[in-house]
Design a protein around this motif. Structure first.
Motif, PDB file in Angstrom:
ATOM      1  N   ARG A 317       0.777  -0.952  -0.294  1.00 19.61           N
ATOM      2  CA  ARG A 317       0.726   0.233  -0.499  1.00 19.61           C
ATOM      3  C   ARG A 317       1.046   1.511   0.391  1.00 19.61           C
ATOM      4  O   ARG A 317       1.966   1.054   1.043  1.00 19.61           O
ATOM      5  CB  ARG A 317      -0.805  -0.058   1.430  1.00 19.61           C
ATOM      6  CG  ARG A 317      -2.127  -0.742   1.057  1.00 19.61           C
ATOM      7  CD  ARG A 317      -2.194  -1.211   2.228  1.00 19.61           C
ATOM      8  NE  ARG A 317      -3.478  -2.570   2.840  1.00 19.61           N
ATOM      9  CZ  ARG A 317      -4.794  -2.828   3.275  1.00 19.61           C
ATOM     10  NH1 ARG A 317      -4.703  -2.446   3.912  1.00 19.61           N
ATOM     11  NH2 ARG A 317      -5.441  -3.658   2.988  1.00 19.61           N
ATOM     12  N   PRO A 318       0.544   2.387  -0.522  1.00 21.70           N
ATOM     13  CA  PRO A 318       0.714   4.129  -0.836  1.00 21.70           C
ATOM     14  C   PRO A 318       1.475   3.740   0.757  1.00 21.70           C
ATOM     15  O   PRO A 318       0.991   4.440   1.620  1.00 21.70           O
ATOM     16  CB  PRO A 318       0.622   4.675  -1.037  1.00 21.70           C
ATOM     17  CG  PRO A 318      -1.039   4.144  -1.916  1.00 21.70           C
ATOM     18  CD  PRO A 318      -1.029   2.820  -0.909  1.00 21.70           C
ATOM     19  N   GLY A 319       2.997   3.726   0.598  1.00 20.35           N
ATOM     20  CA  GLY A 319       3.564   4.793   2.451  1.00 20.35           C
ATOM     21  C   GLY A 319       3.919   3.473   3.150  1.00 20.35           C
ATOM     22  O   GLY A 319       4.360   3.420   4.079  1.00 20.35           O
ATOM     23  N   MET A 320       3.206   2.274   3.226  1.00 15.39           N
ATOM     24  CA  MET A 320       3.216   1.642   3.679  1.00 15.39           C
ATOM     25  C   MET A 320       3.244  -0.109   3.022  1.00 15.39           C
ATOM     26  O   MET A 320       2.477  -0.603   2.909  1.00 15.39           O
ATOM     27  CB  MET A 320       1.941   1.353   4.817  1.00 15.39           C
ATOM     28  CG  MET A 320       0.906   2.552   5.124  1.00 15.39           C
ATOM     29  SD  MET A 320      -0.724   2.346   5.253  1.00 15.39           S
ATOM     30  CE  MET A 320      -1.014   1.121   6.860  1.00 15.39           C
ATOM     31  N   PRO A 321       4.556  -0.660   3.476  1.00 14.13           N
ATOM     32  CA  PRO A 321       5.325  -1.911   3.423  1.00 14.13           C
ATOM     33  C   PRO A 321       5.108  -2.988   4.273  1.00 14.13           C
ATOM     34  O   PRO A 321       3.841  -2.283   5.471  1.00 14.13           O
ATOM     35  CB  PRO A 321       6.268  -1.614   3.182  1.00 14.13           C
ATOM     36  CG  PRO A 321       6.713  -0.887   4.116  1.00 14.13           C
ATOM     37  CD  PRO A 321       6.040   0.296   4.116  1.00 14.13           C
ATOM     38  N   TRP A 322       5.224  -4.010   4.068  1.00 10.51           N
ATOM     39  CA  TRP A 322       4.661  -5.386   5.775  1.00 10.51           C
ATOM     40  C   TRP A 322       5.527  -5.571   6.198  1.00 10.51           C
ATOM     41  O   TRP A 322       6.885  -5.382   6.057  1.00 10.51           O
ATOM     42  CB  TRP A 322       3.652  -6.296   5.068  1.00 10.51           C
ATOM     43  CG  TRP A 322       2.519  -6.314   5.033  1.00 10.51           C
ATOM     44  CD1 TRP A 322       1.767  -7.060   6.489  1.00 10.51           C
ATOM     45  CD2 TRP A 322       1.024  -5.319   5.328  1.00 10.51           C
ATOM     46  NE1 TRP A 322       0.404  -6.784   6.074  1.00 10.51           N
ATOM     47  CE2 TRP A 322       0.161  -5.859   5.523  1.00 10.51           C
ATOM     48  CE3 TRP A 322       1.456  -4.645   4.193  1.00 10.51           C
ATOM     49  CZ2 TRP A 322      -1.021  -5.381   5.433  1.00 10.51           C
ATOM     50  CZ3 TRP A 322      -0.272  -3.733   3.868  1.00 10.51           C
ATOM     51  CH2 TRP A 322      -0.704  -4.588   3.981  1.00 10.51           C
ATOM     52  N   GLY A 323       5.705  -5.474   7.400  1.00 17.83           N
ATOM     53  CA  GLY A 323       6.774  -6.761   8.529  1.00 17.83           C
ATOM     54  C   GLY A 323       5.273  -8.437   8.791  1.00 17.83           C
ATOM     55  O   GLY A 323       5.356  -8.317   8.030  1.00 17.83           O
ATOM     56  N   LEU A 324       5.863  -8.557   9.755  1.00 20.02           N
ATOM     57  CA  LEU A 324       5.996  -9.501  10.374  1.00 20.02           C
ATOM     58  C   LEU A 324       4.222  -9.769  10.621  1.00 20.02           C
ATOM     59  O   LEU A 324       4.244  -9.988  11.771  1.00 20.02           O
ATOM     60  CB  LEU A 324       6.147 -10.529  10.442  1.00 20.02           C
ATOM     61  CG  LEU A 324       7.617 -11.150  10.245  1.00 20.02           C
ATOM     62  CD1 LEU A 324       8.459 -12.520  11.255  1.00 20.02           C
ATOM     63  CD2 LEU A 324       7.470 -12.198   9.019  1.00 20.02           C
ATOM     64  N   GLY A 325       2.767  -9.487   9.857  1.00 20.90           N
ATOM     65  CA  GLY A 325       1.547  -9.669  10.500  1.00 20.90           C
ATOM     66  C   GLY A 325       1.416  -7.971  10.633  1.00 20.90           C
ATOM     67  O   GLY A 325      -0.499  -7.731  11.003  1.00 20.90           O
ATOM     68  N   PHE A 326       2.082  -6.917  10.242  1.00 23.06           N
ATOM     69  CA  PHE A 326       1.607  -5.950  11.228  1.00 23.06           C
ATOM     70  C   PHE A 326       1.998  -5.083   9.846  1.00 23.06           C
ATOM     71  O   PHE A 326       3.078  -4.960   8.441  1.00 23.06           O
ATOM     72  CB  PHE A 326       2.575  -5.051  12.295  1.00 23.06           C
ATOM     73  CG  PHE A 326       2.651  -5.189  12.689  1.00 23.06           C
ATOM     74  CD1 PHE A 326       1.674  -4.693  13.953  1.00 23.06           C
ATOM     75  CD2 PHE A 326       3.097  -6.481  13.477  1.00 23.06           C
ATOM     76  CE1 PHE A 326       1.970  -5.493  15.355  1.00 23.06           C
ATOM     77  CE2 PHE A 326       3.102  -7.185  15.202  1.00 23.06           C
ATOM     78  CZ  PHE A 326       2.260  -6.312  15.567  1.00 23.06           C
ATOM     79  N   CYS A 327       1.648  -3.659   9.312  1.00 20.11           N
ATOM     80  CA  CYS A 327       1.894  -2.859   8.424  1.00 20.11           C
ATOM     81  C   CYS A 327       3.046  -2.211   8.654  1.00 20.11           C
ATOM     82  O   CYS A 327       2.611  -2.368  10.304  1.00 20.11           O
ATOM     83  CB  CYS A 327       0.186  -1.836   7.657  1.00 20.11           C
ATOM     84  SG  CYS A 327      -1.606  -3.034   7.908  1.00 20.11           S
ATOM     85  N   VAL A 328       3.564  -1.420   8.265  1.00 15.02           N
ATOM     86  CA  VAL A 328       4.515  -0.820   8.580  1.00 15.02           C
ATOM     87  C   VAL A 328       4.846   0.820   8.128  1.00 15.02           C
ATOM     88  O   VAL A 328       5.314   0.471   6.412  1.00 15.02           O
ATOM     89  CB  VAL A 328       5.962  -1.161   8.704  1.00 15.02           C
ATOM     90  CG1 VAL A 328       7.099  -0.378   9.135  1.00 15.02           C
ATOM     91  CG2 VAL A 328       5.979  -2.597   8.978  1.00 15.02           C
ATOM     92  N   VAL A 329       4.400   1.689   8.623  1.00 17.78           N
ATOM     93  CA  VAL A 329       4.888   3.101   8.132  1.00 17.78           C
ATOM     94  C   VAL A 329       5.742   3.832   7.411  1.00 17.78           C
ATOM     95  O   VAL A 329       6.716   3.673   8.522  1.00 17.78           O
ATOM     96  CB  VAL A 329       3.741   4.219   9.085  1.00 17.78           C
ATOM     97  CG1 VAL A 329       4.186   5.493   8.723  1.00 17.78           C
ATOM     98  CG2 VAL A 329       2.366   4.002   9.601  1.00 17.78           C
TER      99      VAL A 329
END
Length: 384
Positions: A317-329
């Protein structure tokens, strides 16, 4: 809708992040004031808003109604379907087992679920032709947690299928893309993690979540199956009808059954119900380096792994990659509703507009609870 509500969004942001030397109860007084116009205009029935640090709640308020037909006032302790906000909690179960030495994030899923040895990848599809090939490598737990597995969603399922049956049904569907070649959101993939937890821990998924997360943290109102008493405090879900008015809607994830039906599977992708305060307790545990009430839930290094960018150059998503189960800003400027968060903030939203975010730089936790289906664009970027 996005344009006409933007000034109100700015007011909410200012209220949340105000740093003026005011008493705590005054500092966030603007939060419900800024949210009330959304209720007045009929965009939402009501909202619960919470701001906390890792140590205490700074603000908790509610506006509007939990049920428009009866006129029942929305209370701060009311219960909400949190939908995909369930995903970080499910990922935390997997992480706990990693800390226990019982699995590793890069383990192939088929190590625990043999049905995943027989996956096929859709390489070509047309009206009269489908070509399936074997993927280059087996799906890993990390790929499930980051939505890079290539799994889609279920075909046919039953309202009382077990997690084992759900997992087998998912493997009968071809993969959408090769593992780690793309990012593609898969709620069913997170549901599969619940089955892995069952197999590895030797106990039902919901029981493991209760014993290892809810009980030690004190999340006493979070469950897959609300009781009859909890149901009395459930915020009604709404959608906008063609006339532009809110009307009640069902929660599709309940398979047309009652929310109290304990025969429904414990689906870790979007199955939980909770309150704002319970969700705040979960994020307080994380900001306290994995401890709650003097108990160690997760190792600090495991939390650091979960909340860092895992998806590389893949577009999520724009500006938001992924961690492990979490969105990361990563780049707050790319999402209007998140543009005041610090880079490195993390959390997750839900299909009906619920939101939960932690900003470790500011030591702030933000929980926002509404029940509104079909929010335009992306619930994570809702003007509300």
């Amino acid at each position: 809708m996005q344009t006409r509500l933007t000034p109100l969004l700015a007011a909410v942001v200012a209220a949340f992040l105000c740093v003026a030397p005011l008493r705590a109860q005054d500092k966030f007084a603007g939060v419900p004031v800024a949210e009330q116009p959304f209720v007045d205009k009929g965009d939402i029935s009501g909202a619960v808003m919470l701001v906390a640090t890792k140590d205490k709640i700074l603000h908790l308020s509610a506006v509007g109604q939990s049920d428009l037909a009866s006129g029942r006032k929305l209370e701060t302790g009311d219960l909400f379907w949190i939908a995909s906000m369930s995903k970080p909690i499910t990922a935390t179960c997997v992480a706990i087992l990693a800390d226990d030495g019982k699995l590793a994030f890069d383990d192939p899923v088929e190590k625990y679920l043999p049905e995943f040895r027989n996956l096929w990848l859709m390489s070509e599809q047309a009206a009269d032709r489908r070509v399936l090939v074997k993927p280059a490598h087996s799906i890993t737990l990390r790929e499930l947690m980051t939505h890079t597995s290539g799994l889609g969603e279920y075909g046919v399922t039953g309202p009382h299928w077990t997690l084992a049956e759900m997992s087998r049904a998912l493997t009968r569907e071809p993969m959408r893309f090769a593992p780690s070649s793309r990012w593609g959101y898969s709620t069913a993939g997170i549901d599969t993690l619940g089955r892995v937890v069952e197999v590895v821990s030797g106990m039902p998924f919901a029981t493991f979540m209760q014993k290892r997360i809810f009980d030690p943290i004190g999340m006493t109102h979070t469950t897959f199956w609300p009781s009859s008493e909890q149901k009395k405090h459930l915020a009604t879900s709404y959608r906008m009808n063609p006339a532009g008015k809110l009307e009640p809607t069902t929660i599709s994830y309940m398979y047309a059954g009652d929310i109290t039906d304990a025969g429904r599977p414990a689906l870790g992708g979007a199955g939980l119900f909770s309150t704002a305060e319970d969700i705040a307790k979960f994020y307080q545990m994380i900001l306290n380096n994995g401890t709650a009430g003097g108990q160690r839930i997760l190792k600090p290094e495991t939390l650091a792994e979960m909340t860092r960018k895992q998806t590389g150059e893949l577009k999520a998503r724009p500006g938001m990659p992924w961690g492990l189960g979490f969105c990361v800003v990563e780049d707050p400027k790319l999402m209007e509703a998140n543009n005041t968060f610090s880079s490195g903030s993390f959390g997750h939203g839900g299909a009906y507009g619920t939101q939960s975010w932690a900003d470790p730089t500011r030591n702030l936790i933000y929980v926002f609870m509404i029940q509104r289906d079909r929010i335009p664009n992306n619930p994570d970027n809702s003007p509300m």
